[in-house]
Design a protein around this motif. Structure first.
Motif, PDB file in Angstrom:
ATOM      1  N   UNK A  88      28.047   1.921  23.931  1.00  8.26           N
ATOM      2  CA  UNK A  88      27.690   0.247  24.338  1.00  8.26           C
ATOM      3  C   UNK A  88      29.028  -0.039  24.149  1.00  8.26           C
ATOM      4  N   UNK A  89      29.935   0.394  23.540  1.00 11.88           N
ATOM      5  CA  UNK A  89      31.425   0.102  24.289  1.00 11.88           C
ATOM      6  C   UNK A  89      31.927   0.300  25.484  1.00 11.88           C
ATOM      7  N   UNK A  90      32.449  -0.086  26.103  1.00 14.97           N
ATOM      8  CA  UNK A  90      32.583   0.275  27.415  1.00 14.97           C
ATOM      9  C   UNK A  90      32.104   1.073  28.525  1.00 14.97           C
ATOM     10  N   UNK A  91      30.760   1.154  28.289  1.00 16.94           N
ATOM     11  CA  UNK A  91      29.313   0.767  29.277  1.00 16.94           C
ATOM     12  C   UNK A  91      29.103  -0.289  29.260  1.00 16.94           C
ATOM     13  N   UNK A  92      28.324  -0.927  28.617  1.00 17.95           N
ATOM     14  CA  UNK A  92      27.711  -2.396  28.794  1.00 17.95           C
ATOM     15  C   UNK A  92      28.304  -3.035  27.966  1.00 17.95           C
ATOM     16  N   UNK A  93      29.582  -3.517  27.368  1.00 16.63           N
ATOM     17  CA  UNK A  93      30.312  -4.674  27.192  1.00 16.63           C
ATOM     18  C   UNK A  93      30.967  -3.869  26.838  1.00 16.63           C
ATOM     19  N   UNK A 110      47.349   5.481  35.303  1.00 23.78           N
ATOM     20  CA  UNK A 110      46.668   4.385  35.327  1.00 23.78           C
ATOM     21  C   UNK A 110      45.104   5.751  36.185  1.00 23.78           C
ATOM     22  N   UNK A 111      45.026   6.310  37.173  1.00 23.21           N
ATOM     23  CA  UNK A 111      44.162   7.041  37.164  1.00 23.21           C
ATOM     24  C   UNK A 111      42.979   7.358  36.054  1.00 23.21           C
ATOM     25  N   UNK A 112      44.084   8.825  35.233  1.00 26.74           N
ATOM     26  CA  UNK A 112      43.418   8.791  34.315  1.00 26.74           C
ATOM     27  C   UNK A 112      42.762   7.525  33.380  1.00 26.74           C
ATOM     28  N   UNK A 113      43.464   7.061  33.157  1.00 27.55           N
ATOM     29  CA  UNK A 113      42.617   5.675  32.313  1.00 27.55           C
ATOM     30  C   UNK A 113      41.992   4.769  32.826  1.00 27.55           C
ATOM     31  N   UNK A 114      41.486   5.034  34.323  1.00 25.24           N
ATOM     32  CA  UNK A 114      40.727   4.090  34.669  1.00 25.24           C
ATOM     33  C   UNK A 114      39.398   4.989  34.862  1.00 25.24           C
ATOM     34  N   UNK A 115      39.741   5.837  34.750  1.00 27.56           N
ATOM     35  CA  UNK A 115      38.345   7.254  34.842  1.00 27.56           C
ATOM     36  C   UNK A 115      37.647   7.779  33.374  1.00 27.56           C
ATOM     37  N   UNK A 116      38.903   7.012  32.474  1.00 29.54           N
ATOM     38  CA  UNK A 116      37.822   7.755  31.764  1.00 29.54           C
ATOM     39  C   UNK A 116      36.734   7.178  31.488  1.00 29.54           C
ATOM     40  N   UNK A 117      36.738   5.665  30.838  1.00 34.25           N
ATOM     41  CA  UNK A 117      35.087   4.966  30.459  1.00 34.25           C
ATOM     42  C   UNK A 117      34.406   5.552  31.357  1.00 34.25           C
ATOM     43  N   UNK A 118      34.319   6.063  32.702  1.00 32.54           N
ATOM     44  CA  UNK A 118      33.459   6.603  33.361  1.00 32.54           C
ATOM     45  C   UNK A 118      33.096   7.791  32.728  1.00 32.54           C
ATOM     46  N   UNK A 167      40.346  -3.890  36.417  1.00 30.77           N
ATOM     47  CA  UNK A 167      39.319  -2.903  37.118  1.00 30.77           C
ATOM     48  C   UNK A 167      39.170  -2.150  35.943  1.00 30.77           C
ATOM     49  N   UNK A 168      39.204  -1.919  34.793  1.00 32.25           N
ATOM     50  CA  UNK A 168      39.226  -0.469  33.733  1.00 32.25           C
ATOM     51  C   UNK A 168      37.603  -0.982  33.088  1.00 32.25           C
ATOM     52  N   UNK A 169      38.169  -2.765  32.597  1.00 32.75           N
ATOM     53  CA  UNK A 169      36.463  -2.999  31.943  1.00 32.75           C
ATOM     54  C   UNK A 169      35.469  -3.325  32.880  1.00 32.75           C
ATOM     55  N   UNK A 170      35.431  -3.196  34.453  1.00 28.55           N
ATOM     56  CA  UNK A 170      34.425  -3.320  35.086  1.00 28.55           C
ATOM     57  C   UNK A 170      33.838  -1.634  35.481  1.00 28.55           C
ATOM     58  N   UNK A 171      34.431  -1.148  34.775  1.00 30.63           N
ATOM     59  CA  UNK A 171      34.484   0.554  36.001  1.00 30.63           C
ATOM     60  C   UNK A 171      32.477   1.241  35.586  1.00 30.63           C
ATOM     61  N   UNK A 172      32.344   0.409  34.686  1.00 36.21           N
ATOM     62  CA  UNK A 172      30.891   1.005  34.389  1.00 36.21           C
ATOM     63  C   UNK A 172      29.928   0.203  34.169  1.00 36.21           C
TER      64      UNK A 172
END
Lengths: 333, 305, 299
Positions: A88-93, A110-118, A167-172
């Motif tokens: 759920x974390x990072x994907x739906x909330x 920044x790129x690595x950290x942004x892409x991580x969740x996805x 932006x990171x929170x919105x990735x997924x």
């Protein structure tokens, strides 16, 4: 009936401390529909952040929250397995934290950290995650997004870092965003900018948001619903309009007197203060916790406090009008 | 970063020169080196002849300059005892000491880092207590005594490992443990403290909020940051270790540079001792310099500045 | 007001005094208690060595060589047996405590004086002074301690005075590093600025404002360096270039017992264990003092 996303009933958070137990959050209830913005307001230490961390399952091993119900879209968060919570974390909330300066890992770009969740939640190739990262960086108003991906957090200002966090929170494409005082650590000049950006994105993407803040000016502008917390309890909840038009709990009225609101506060009029300090919540806590600072406090405030309903609005006070009539008399006298 | 390396290099060179001067002047601590060299029975004429032969009759700074200039070209003079060039003597012995040093630091890192991480993940747990006990006890354990105990247990009583010599890799097991354990407590404590600090930081919470699995949080997000200071410490410890190999090599009769130093001190073979002090110091200087460069490279904040 | 006084929510917590807190922390700290007891006992043994030792530690007896300790079938005449020259092992052990503690203490005091002056000056004055001190620390760290100490002792001879001076001159680095760092912290505090603003002289600020606030760290380093010096003395004596025979030194005893280790391992075990216990005790005490004095423990 709107599409219910989150239901919280009787959430209790106890923290073991040296001298006993800190009853940090005591029996709070609220619910949230899809696409709604709920603002939780209160002073520091009132349990706002703890509540949001409990929702995310991020309180840590030592602190075990309890609740009769805490459901996110049909999933009981408190009894969910670690694996379910992780999915759920990072994907739906997702959550946006208060401190952009320290919330990014200094060792990765920044790129690595942004892409991580996805990359963790979606089975997508790196190129697609990268494209999404660029798209979102542009959405949060970062120029030259492509080249920012290779930069490290220390090369960015606080405002930029918080944009990256958003932006990171919105990735997924989450359904719920929890923003814990997302602008307090930033320069006053860019606070409003960042907040507007966040709210616009939430509305645009149809997400629900819990915004934790102590800035009532912000609340007045963005909230659908307001929950006022004081020393670990929800003293008043209701639609934003009602709360601002007719605050019932003495604490809510006190808070509203402390800030100038456009159109409501007359020029030159004196702003109020709430005297006293927040009490210690270690050991047994009973009765109304606001009684030590409340002008209407009586002996009855030590006992059980009833919950009054006024349409969609709810508040807890021994007086069924929250002392409103007494206050009016005093003003006249 | 280039500027940082240049500055750091300048400091390293300056330290190296100072150390070389100190190790050279040790020779003059005894008063008259020629008399010491000649022995107690020598006549005044013999001493005078020796003094002239070795150039001790020249001013000290001239002698130092001469010595340094030769040393820079890899010529450390002739051993009083072996009557052979010191450089060759030491060079033959260095491979054993280097093997020992590398094995020792590898042993220390491979035991101390996992232990420190495990202790930090569960503070006050059994493993944390064991790690703490090992680090406190390890610091108090005299290495020469520890070495002897290992010999008694594993060579004499159990007969598992050879007590001395360098013939096979099994000969290196006990020396590696004795040399390596000395660096363990410090590395373990630093890893534990670093991990504890990093684990309570905001970016670890961010990683968890993304739904990253716990192992990924620990190793990719936390250890990557906590390990940076450990690199410097390991380099410093490696430098200390080579200097400390003298004790270990003498216990296990490993004929490395440390053993040579011990023998040469006993034989009053000053050119060899001077050269060894300088070489061990150079190792320390080179290691710490490399560690600083590696550190700067590992830490993006320093890399880009 | 009376309502507020009796209200449990506002009841003020009446805490213990700082003195009580300190005592509670000291006696609540296991490591400090154990370490302190061990060190105190060994210090007493060292002071009262002539009263405690059953025999003259130097008296040789060819008739009574290599007698085993009581627990290995020996007699109470020599509770811990005798060495290869027939000297009473217990008595040598007791006198050995004097050598270890004396060398540890004096070396720590000498290096403490050198290192503290350097560290405090570097931390307080900064700039060029700091650069010079930092450079000296770097030089010192690059010197291989064991090797240099061995070489100097070999050249000058292994008397107690030489040992103590060499160790004192070699072990100041940690004092300088730690005190430099803590002085830099204290220097920025308001009370130092206050002292400066009322025109206090530099020596006065250093002695009256800086020193009392870093003395905790100083004490901790003293204990750690004492342990370090004791271990080094033992190692040098073991290598035959420290304290010279027949002086009873634990390191020397291990060295002398080494040749008979095959048949009589207790000759090595006993002095080594005592050395280990003393150093462990000092380290536990030092770690304990650091915990007790750590500002974050003051609430």
């Amino acid at each position: 009936m709107a599409d219910r996303l989150l239901t919280v009933r009787d959430l209790v958070i106890d923290i073991p401390v040296g001298g006993g137990t800190l009853h940090a959050v005591r029996g709070i209830d609220f619910e949230l529909d899809r696409g709604e913005v709920l603002c939780i307001v209160g002073e520091s230490g009132s349990g706002k952040s703890l509540t949001s961390l409990a929702l995310m399952g991020l309180l840590g091993k030592r602190i075990k929250p309890r609740a009769t119900q805490m459901d996110f879209d049909g999933t009981a968060l408190l009894s969910a397995s670690k694996k379910t919570m992780r999915s759920l974390r990072g994907a739906r909330m997702s959550m946006i934290f208060q401190e952009p300066m320290t919330s990014l890992n200094p060792a990765y770009t920044i790129g690595d950290q942004l892409m991580e969740a996805m990359l963790l939640h979606r089975d997508v190739p790196r190129a697609e995650a990268r494209a999404r990262a660029v798209e979102l960086l542009e959405k949060v108003g970062i120029t030259a997004a492509e080249s920012r991906l290779g930069q490290y957090p220390h090369q960015l200002s606080g405002g930029l870092r918080q944009r990256v966090m958003i932006a990171m929170a919105l990735m997924c494409g989450p359904e719920l965003i929890i923003a814990d005082e997302p602008t307090t650590a930033l320069d006053v000049t860019i606070q409003a900018q960042i907040l507007r950006l966040l709210v616009d994105l939430v509305r645009e993407m149809g997400m629900a948001m819990i915004l934790i803040t102590h800035d009532l000016g912000v609340v007045a502008r963005v909230a659908d619903k307001v929950a006022v917390m004081y020393a670990g309890e929800l003293v008043e909840t209701g639609p934003a309009k009602e709360i601002f038009e007719a605050p019932m709990h003495p604490y809510t009225r006190g808070l509203l007197r402390c800030i100038p609101l456009p159109g409501k506060t007359k020029r030159g009029s004196e702003l109020g203060t709430i005297p006293g300090i927040v009490p210690s919540l270690v050991g047994r806590v009973s009765g109304c916790v606001f009684r030590t600072r409340c002008t209407f406090a009586t002996e009855a405030c030590r006992g059980d406090i009833p919950r009054h309903l006024r349409g969609p609005q709810a508040f807890r006070c021994v007086l069924d009008d929250g002392g409103l009539s007494q206050e009016k008399q005093e003003v006249q006298a | 970063m280039f500027q940082f390396i240049l500055k750091r290099l300048g400091l390293a060179i300056l330290v190296a020169f100072t150390v070389s001067f100190i190790s050279f002047s040790l020779l003059f601590l005894a008063g008259d080196p020629a008399a010491a060299l000649a022995g107690e029975t020598a006549s005044g004429e013999d001493i005078e002849a020796l003094r002239h032969l070795y150039g001790f009759d020249r001013p000290m700074m001239v002698q130092y300059g001469d010595w340094l200039f030769s040393a820079l070209r890899g010529d450390f003079g002739e051993s009083y005892y072996f009557k052979l060039p010191v450089a060759g003597l030491i060079f033959d012995r260095l491979s054993i000491t280097m093997t020992l040093g590398v094995c020792g630091i590898a042993f220390a890192l491979l035991t101390a880092v996992p232990l420190g991480v495990a202790a930090a993940i569960r503070p006050n747990s059994l493993i944390d207590r064991i790690a703490l006990f090992l680090s406190v006890a390890g610091q108090a354990l005299p290495s020469f005594w520890f070495g002897l105990i290992l010999v008694v247990v594993f060579s004499i009583k159990l007969g598992w490992l050879p007590p001395s010599g360098t013939a096979t890799w099994r000969h290196f097991i006990m020396p590696t443990i004795v040399l390596g354990y000395y660096a363990m407590p410090a590395i373990m404590r630093l890893t534990r403290a670093g991990m504890l600090e990093v684990l309570s930081s905001d970016y670890i919470r961010t990683a968890r909020a993304k739904g990253a699995p716990e192992m990924r949080v620990m190793f990719k997000h936390a250890l990557r940051n906590a390990i940076i200071p450990v690199v410097s410490l390991a380099a410093v410890q490696m430098g200390f270790m080579l200097g400390g190999s003298i004790v270990v090599e003498s216990i296990f009769a490993l004929h490395g540079a440390g053993y040579l130093a011990w023998e040469s001190i006993g034989r009053n073979d000053l050119p060899t001792v001077q050269a060894l002090i300088l070489i061990f110091a150079m190792f320390y200087i080179v290691f710490t310099f490399l560690a600083d460069v590696l550190n700067a490279w590992l830490d993006p904040r320093m890399r880009s500045s | 007001m009376s309502d507020a006084m009796t209200d449990p929510l506002l009841a003020e917590i009446v805490g213990p005094t700082p003195g009580q807190l300190l005592r509670r922390r000291i006696f609540g700290h296991q490591g400090l208690l154990i370490g302190g007891t061990v060190v105190a006992l060994l210090v007493l043994v060292a002071i009262f060595a002539p009263l405690l030792a059953p025999h003259d530690p130097y008296a040789q007896s060819l008739m009574a060589r290599m007698k085993p300790p009581v627990f290995l079938g020996g007699t109470w005449e020599h509770p811990l047996g005798t060495d290869h020259l027939g000297r009473d092992y217990l008595s040598r052990l007791i006198y050995g405590a004097r050598v270890s503690l004396m060398i540890g203490l004096v070396a720590a005091v000498i290096s403490g004086l050198i290192g503290s002056v350097m560290g405090i000056c570097a931390g307080y004055f900064g700039g060029k002074v700091d650069a010079v001190v930092t450079f000296l620390i770097n030089v010192r760290l690059a010197m291989p301690v064991v090797l240099v100490a061995l070489a100097v002792v070999a050249i000058l001879g292994g008397s107690l005075t030489v040992m103590v001076s060499v160790l004192g001159l070699l072990l100041w680095d940690r004092f300088a590093v730690v005190l430099r760092a803590s002085t830099r912290q204290v220097r920025e505090r308001e009370y130092v600025a206050a002292a400066k603003s009322i025109g206090a002289s530099t020596p006065r600020i250093l002695l009256a404002e800086i020193l009392p606030n870093i003395v905790n760290n100083l004490i901790v380093v003293v204990t750690l360096e004492m342990a370090h010096a004791i271990l080094l003395e033992a190692a040098l004596s073991f290598l035959g270039l420290g304290v010279q025979p027949p002086t009873p030194s634990w390191g020397l005893m291990v060295s002398e017992g080494k040749n008979m280790m095959l048949f009589e391992p207790w000759l090595v075990m006993i002095p080594g264990t005592v050395l280990f216990v003393l150093v462990l005790g000092i380290n536990l005490m030092g770690d304990g003092l650091r915990d007790v004095a750590a500002p974050e423990n003051r609430s």
